[in-house]
Enzyme design. Sequence first.
Site, mmCIF file in Angstrom:
data_model
loop_
_atom_site.group_PDB
_atom_site.id
_atom_site.type_symbol
_atom_site.label_atom_id
_atom_site.label_comp_id
_atom_site.label_asym_id
_atom_site.label_seq_id
_atom_site.Cartn_x
_atom_site.Cartn_y
_atom_site.Cartn_z
ATOM 1 N N LYS A 171 35.725 36.411 45.713
ATOM 2 C CA LYS A 171 36.469 37.138 44.725
ATOM 3 C C LYS A 171 35.616 37.562 43.661
ATOM 4 O O LYS A 171 35.376 38.642 43.107
ATOM 5 C CB LYS A 171 37.813 36.947 44.349
ATOM 6 N N LYS A 239 37.840 38.977 31.999
ATOM 7 C CA LYS A 239 38.136 37.449 32.542
ATOM 8 C C LYS A 239 37.289 37.061 33.727
ATOM 9 O O LYS A 239 36.891 36.263 34.065
ATOM 10 C CB LYS A 239 39.528 37.326 32.850
#
Length: 294
Positions: A171, A239
Amino acid sequence: MTTIAFIGLGIMGSPMAINLVKAGHTVSGYNRSPEKARPLADAGGRAAESVADAVTGAEIVALMVPDSPDVQHVLTGDDGVFAHAAPGTLVIDFSTIRPDVTRDLAAEAAGRGLRYLDAPVSGGEAGARNAALSIMVGGEPADFAAARPVFDALGRTVIHVGPSGAGQTVKAANQLVVAATIEALAEAVVFLRAYGVDLEAALDVLGGGLAGSAVLAQKRANLLGHSFEPGFRIALHDKDMGIVTSAAREAGVVLPVGALVAQLVASANASGDGALDHSALLRVVERLSGSDRP
């Protein structure tokens, strides 16, 4: 069919939980903001009053929360999942968090007699609503096989990529590629507008050639309309790029383009665009070029 607790009913979690109900599963959902559980309840799920309420009696516990500390709190807090899940429960974390945190949580889950998969997703809000997500899964193959009916209700591309933490690593790579592609598209749009080119026609050409991508297909309307209703917020991508850069540093890997894109995403967040869709990287390029709008 399976009894599922779903923790985190935001932009992504809510449509995912609803799709699980549509697939015939029994779903109890919990969110810190109770009003966000209403769509699930309207779809035939149950709005739980707490994590413990949602988890009690669940065969599978799914999470979709923003960041590593949120996952740690939901799982390991005094009133968290680990304190209330029965032995043998399968925990599936759909959140995007640090791979090292995932590995630690998987080890703690195993020590408590629980099974654990990290299963971050890609596809944004549209993919979540249309059950068309890409799901990259880390953990034991047997647990992946057991969770397959859940994954199949949520995504079209579902792949077991390795042991615990592997899903989060893939990811991170995904987020690197997506951010770099959006940045390249934003620069192309500003460049094309500067020369007075018909932008819609130009994007048709780009989309039909080697420059075409799922990112262009999904973000085209945002770029053309200068509209940035969030499908995936810049604050979250900021983030995620922090995860990419820190993990690269730990591995001794140099990501020069990734580092630059991470700074541009951080700039967008720091400039007050954190609540906008990540296609609002266009605004960063426009500001750097001397204009807030085309």
